[in-house]
Design a protein around this motif. Structure first.
Motif, PDB file in Angstrom:
ATOM      1  N   UNK A 296       0.852  -1.184   0.000  1.00 24.08           N
ATOM      2  CA  UNK A 296       0.000   0.000   0.000  1.00 24.08           C
ATOM      3  C   UNK A 296       0.890   1.237   0.000  1.00 24.08           C
ATOM      4  N   UNK A 297       0.587   2.210  -0.838  1.00 24.73           N
ATOM      5  CA  UNK A 297       1.427   3.395  -0.929  1.00 24.73           C
ATOM      6  C   UNK A 297       0.604   4.578  -1.427  1.00 24.73           C
ATOM      7  N   UNK A 298       1.064   5.765  -1.065  1.00 26.69           N
ATOM      8  CA  UNK A 298       0.486   7.001  -1.585  1.00 26.69           C
ATOM      9  C   UNK A 298       1.258   7.382  -2.845  1.00 26.69           C
ATOM     10  N   UNK A 299       0.553   7.556  -3.965  1.00 30.26           N
ATOM     11  CA  UNK A 299       1.197   7.713  -5.266  1.00 30.26           C
ATOM     12  C   UNK A 299       1.147   9.170  -5.706  1.00 30.26           C
TER      13      UNK A 299
ATOM     14  N   UNK B 238       5.650   4.922   1.262  1.00 30.57           N
ATOM     15  CA  UNK B 238       5.101   3.917   2.163  1.00 30.57           C
ATOM     16  C   UNK B 238       5.757   4.128   3.518  1.00 30.57           C
ATOM     17  N   UNK B 239       4.934   4.437   4.522  1.00 29.89           N
ATOM     18  CA  UNK B 239       5.438   4.746   5.857  1.00 29.89           C
ATOM     19  C   UNK B 239       6.519   5.822   5.814  1.00 29.89           C
ATOM     20  N   UNK B 240       6.230   6.872   5.067  1.00 27.01           N
ATOM     21  CA  UNK B 240       7.068   8.066   4.958  1.00 27.01           C
ATOM     22  C   UNK B 240       8.402   7.816   4.258  1.00 27.01           C
ATOM     23  N   UNK B 241       8.556   6.668   3.647  1.00 23.30           N
ATOM     24  CA  UNK B 241       9.760   6.390   2.875  1.00 23.30           C
ATOM     25  C   UNK B 241       9.412   6.293   1.392  1.00 23.30           C
ATOM     26  N   UNK B 242      10.311   6.766   0.519  1.00 25.38           N
ATOM     27  CA  UNK B 242      10.002   6.763  -0.910  1.00 25.38           C
ATOM     28  C   UNK B 242      10.039   5.370  -1.512  1.00 25.38           C
ATOM     29  N   UNK B 243       9.128   5.124  -2.442  1.00 23.17           N
ATOM     30  CA  UNK B 243       9.038   3.851  -3.141  1.00 23.17           C
ATOM     31  C   UNK B 243       8.701   4.134  -4.602  1.00 23.17           C
ATOM     32  N   UNK B 244       9.396   3.432  -5.511  1.00 27.25           N
ATOM     33  CA  UNK B 244       9.029   3.444  -6.929  1.00 27.25           C
ATOM     34  C   UNK B 244       8.791   2.001  -7.350  1.00 27.25           C
ATOM     35  N   UNK B 245       7.593   1.738  -7.870  1.00 27.83           N
ATOM     36  CA  UNK B 245       7.189   0.391  -8.256  1.00 27.83           C
ATOM     37  C   UNK B 245       6.998   0.345  -9.764  1.00 27.83           C
ATOM     38  N   UNK B 246       7.527  -0.705 -10.400  1.00 29.76           N
ATOM     39  CA  UNK B 246       7.270  -0.933 -11.821  1.00 29.76           C
ATOM     40  C   UNK B 246       6.157  -1.967 -11.952  1.00 29.76           C
TER      41      UNK B 246
ATOM     42  N   UNK C 192      16.030   2.957  -2.992  1.00 29.58           N
ATOM     43  CA  UNK C 192      15.263   4.156  -2.678  1.00 29.58           C
ATOM     44  C   UNK C 192      14.632   4.156  -1.295  1.00 29.58           C
ATOM     45  N   UNK C 193      14.297   3.014  -0.763  1.00 27.72           N
ATOM     46  CA  UNK C 193      13.519   2.939   0.473  1.00 27.72           C
ATOM     47  C   UNK C 193      14.411   3.268   1.668  1.00 27.72           C
ATOM     48  N   UNK C 194      14.590   4.579   1.910  1.00 23.79           N
ATOM     49  CA  UNK C 194      15.492   5.064   2.951  1.00 23.79           C
ATOM     50  C   UNK C 194      14.856   6.253   3.651  1.00 23.79           C
ATOM     51  N   UNK C 195      15.189   6.411   4.913  1.00 21.82           N
ATOM     52  CA  UNK C 195      14.690   7.558   5.672  1.00 21.82           C
ATOM     53  C   UNK C 195      15.281   8.866   5.148  1.00 21.82           C
ATOM     54  N   UNK C 196      14.545   9.950   5.352  1.00 26.05           N
ATOM     55  CA  UNK C 196      14.988  11.320   5.079  1.00 26.05           C
ATOM     56  C   UNK C 196      15.221  11.584   3.590  1.00 26.05           C
ATOM     57  N   UNK C 197      14.590  10.818   2.717  1.00 25.38           N
ATOM     58  CA  UNK C 197      14.694  11.037   1.280  1.00 25.38           C
ATOM     59  C   UNK C 197      13.314  11.386   0.737  1.00 25.38           C
ATOM     60  N   UNK C 198      13.277  12.367  -0.162  1.00 22.69           N
ATOM     61  CA  UNK C 198      12.028  12.777  -0.789  1.00 22.69           C
ATOM     62  C   UNK C 198      12.131  12.554  -2.298  1.00 22.69           C
ATOM     63  N   UNK C 199      11.052  11.996  -2.876  1.00 26.04           N
ATOM     64  CA  UNK C 199      10.991  11.885  -4.331  1.00 26.04           C
ATOM     65  C   UNK C 199      10.822  13.270  -4.939  1.00 26.04           C
ATOM     66  N   UNK C 200      11.636  13.574  -5.935  1.00 27.34           N
ATOM     67  CA  UNK C 200      11.578  14.880  -6.573  1.00 27.34           C
ATOM     68  C   UNK C 200      10.942  14.815  -7.955  1.00 27.34           C
ATOM     69  N   UNK C 201      11.316  13.820  -8.734  1.00 35.54           N
ATOM     70  CA  UNK C 201      10.800  13.745 -10.096  1.00 35.54           C
ATOM     71  C   UNK C 201      11.129  12.374 -10.684  1.00 35.54           C
TER      72      UNK C 201
END
Length: 535
Positions: free
Chosen positions: A138-141, A157-165, A179-188
């Motif tokens: 489950x994730x916010x897209x 997912x739980x405030x960590x970035x995720x990219x799913x193919x 990518x699934x690491x704390x303190x990282x934000x998806x930019x683009x």
């Protein structure tokens, strides 16, 4: 009743070729009546010389989710070519859309679980296909891109970035590594269709040090390369990639000096493409900003402050000169909406709009003792847009700007459109049923900003008001204007009718070089899509 307009702008269609003449005259026009009994959201996608696609999301007052899609494609004269509909299951909600050359995609998701549906609309004939599957978690897209037969979904997912193919072939999902690491934000997320690559950009803050990272993945999701741009002195806010060739790409965006979204200037750097890194697959590349990245402060641009009134601009330039003589820096803090990069013969053109959130406050009684104040955002106000031209080595060639006063939008949209012909660039934006346009050649303004009305109707009709106006550079010197209008008929007792309109706008003006308003870019003379909402 809610009507909403979203203009979809795709980077490879940003620039429309302009003839050597430039004036705006309404041509073909299409009107669609607005429903008074349901909610409607209008999506407009320009398709170049293949016409335009209109997508209306229909809903009702008892549910926030749309109930169906209505797709209609029109030719360049706004004549309907085909129409089709898709009923949306009650438990699915449209999340994001994207477009490739031949297809429009919509991502639909169930709120309570991992189930998704990708709708694929063939732009040629209107045929619809759907691909149903499950996400890994489950994730916010917030990001959605498609490359060939794989969709890439970016979120948290739980405030960590995720990219799913998500593969259309076997309907399976997998998480992209690293990518699934704390303190990282998806930019683009950007896709390179020619080289079949996916670029994921992130930013992170570690002990007040900001780091911008570009991770490049293969079509199958294998991590090929990681480029880290350290933010010891400058923290990068955004990044747009433009491949120069199979060897190198240019990375361009805006930066700050304090890990905030407030820009201090723009930057440009050259990076090697993953395909050129023989024997280096999967290795990290560190770029030293002081050697490989050019940082350009707003105060270094010749025409950035031309949107100001002459006296105010002159005082600012004098203050900047005094501080520079004293060895002091002046910190600017602007919010920027950066457009996709525009390729040019010399290299590229960067266009960005300067804006700020607009708030409104209200007071109300609180516990019977005085008043409490509530402040809420009601949209965005724009001040100006600026352009920078770079060569293929990243050298700044010129800059220019256009004032966009009194322009507001409920959603943050790209309002200024550009069209090029040779060395000339036309900047245009809509405002209250009119098109405002200016013509530049590099750092020079060859035609000052002028207004062209879109409120002319045939017969005894007139436009009472025009709302949520949007403008698109379309094809071969044509633009597409659209929005909501209320139209009345003279000597009629009937109430005005409310419509969603699309206007084909033709450019047809006197030769640019003959314009009496031409001027240089010297400091002495430097004085000057897919969304609005209607409630």
């Amino acid at each position: 009743m809610t009507k909403r307009l979203v203009i979809a702008l795709w980077s490879w269609l940003v620039v429309a070729l302009m003839p050597a003449w430039a004036q705006f005259e309404p041509s073909a026009r299409l009107e669609l009546p607005i429903s008074q009994n349901s909610e409607e959201l209008f999506d407009v996608t320009t398709l170049g010389n293949k016409g335009v696609l209109l997508n209306v999301r229909h809903g009702d007052f008892y549910s926030s989710a749309p109930t169906k899609f209505s797709f209609k494609r029109y030719d360049t004269n706004l004549k309907q070519l085909w129409a089709t509909e898709y009923k949306i299951d009650s438990y699915y909600e449209p999340i994001r859309s994207c477009r490739t050359e031949h297809y429009l995609y919509w991502l639909l998701k169930e709120n309570s679980n991992e189930k998704i549906t990708v709708l694929r609309l063939n732009l040629d004939d209107g045929m619809i296909e759907t691909y149903k599957g499950d996400l890994v978690t489950q994730m916010d897209i917030f990001h959605f891109k498609v490359l060939d037969n794989i969709a890439y979904l970016g979120g948290y997912y739980r405030s960590r970035p995720v990219v799913v193919s998500f593969s259309f072939f076997d309907l399976t999902s997998k998480v992209l590594p690293g990518l699934y690491t704390n303190h990282i934000q998806l930019n683009n997320i950007e896709v390179d269709e020619q080289r079949r690559l996916v670029h994921v950009m992130t930013d992170a803050t570690h002990q007040r040090n900001c780091e911008f990272t570009v991770r490049t993945y293969s079509y199958e999701g294998k991590l090929l390369r990681t480029v880290n741009l350290d933010g010891n002195e400058h923290s990068l806010i955004s990044g747009k990639l433009l491949p120069l060739n199979d060897e190198e790409s240019l990375l361009v965006g805006n930066y700050s000096n304090d890990c905030t979204p407030y820009s201090q200037g723009v930057y440009i750097t050259r990076i090697r493409n993953a395909a050129a890194m023989t024997g280096e697959t999967g290795n990290n590349m560190a770029i030293t900003p002081t050697e490989d990245t050019r940082f350009i402060d707003f105060s270094e641009l010749q025409n950035f402050f031309n949107y100001m009134k002459p006296k105010r601009q002159q005082k600012l330039l004098e203050r900047l000169a005094r501080r520079k003589d004293q060895g002091k820096d002046t910190k600017f803090r602007y919010r920027l909406l950066v457009h996709d990069l525009v390729p040019t013969d010399e290299g590229l053109m960067l266009l960005a709009e300067v804006y700020y959130p607009q708030y409104r406050g209200s007071a109300y009684p609180y516990l019977g003792s005085g008043r409490s104040f509530d402040r809420y955002q009601e949209g965005y106000r724009y001040t100006h847009a600026f352009l920078c031209g770079f060569d293929k080595k990243g050298k700044l060639l010129w800059d220019n700007s256009i004032s966009i006063p009194d322009l507001t939008s409920y959603d943050l949209n790209q309002m200024v459109q550009v069209a090029r012909h040779g060395d000339a660039t036309i900047l245009a934006y809509p405002h209250e049923g009119e098109i405002n346009a200016e013509v530049i050649e590099g750092g020079k303004v060859v035609r000052e900003r002028e207004k062209y009305s879109l409120k002319k109707l045939a017969g005894n009709e007139k436009v009472v008001y025009s709302e949520n106006d949007q403008l698109e550079a379309w094809y071969d010197g044509h633009f597409l204007a659209c929005g909501f209008q209320k139209i009345s008929t003279d000597r009629s007792l009937a109430p005005p009718r409310e419509v969603f309109y699309m206007n084909k706008v033709v450019s047809n003006l006197e030769k640019l070089s003959d314009s009496p308003s031409s001027r240089s870019d010297s400091s002495e003379n430097a004085t000057r899509k897919t969304s609005g909402s209607k409630q």
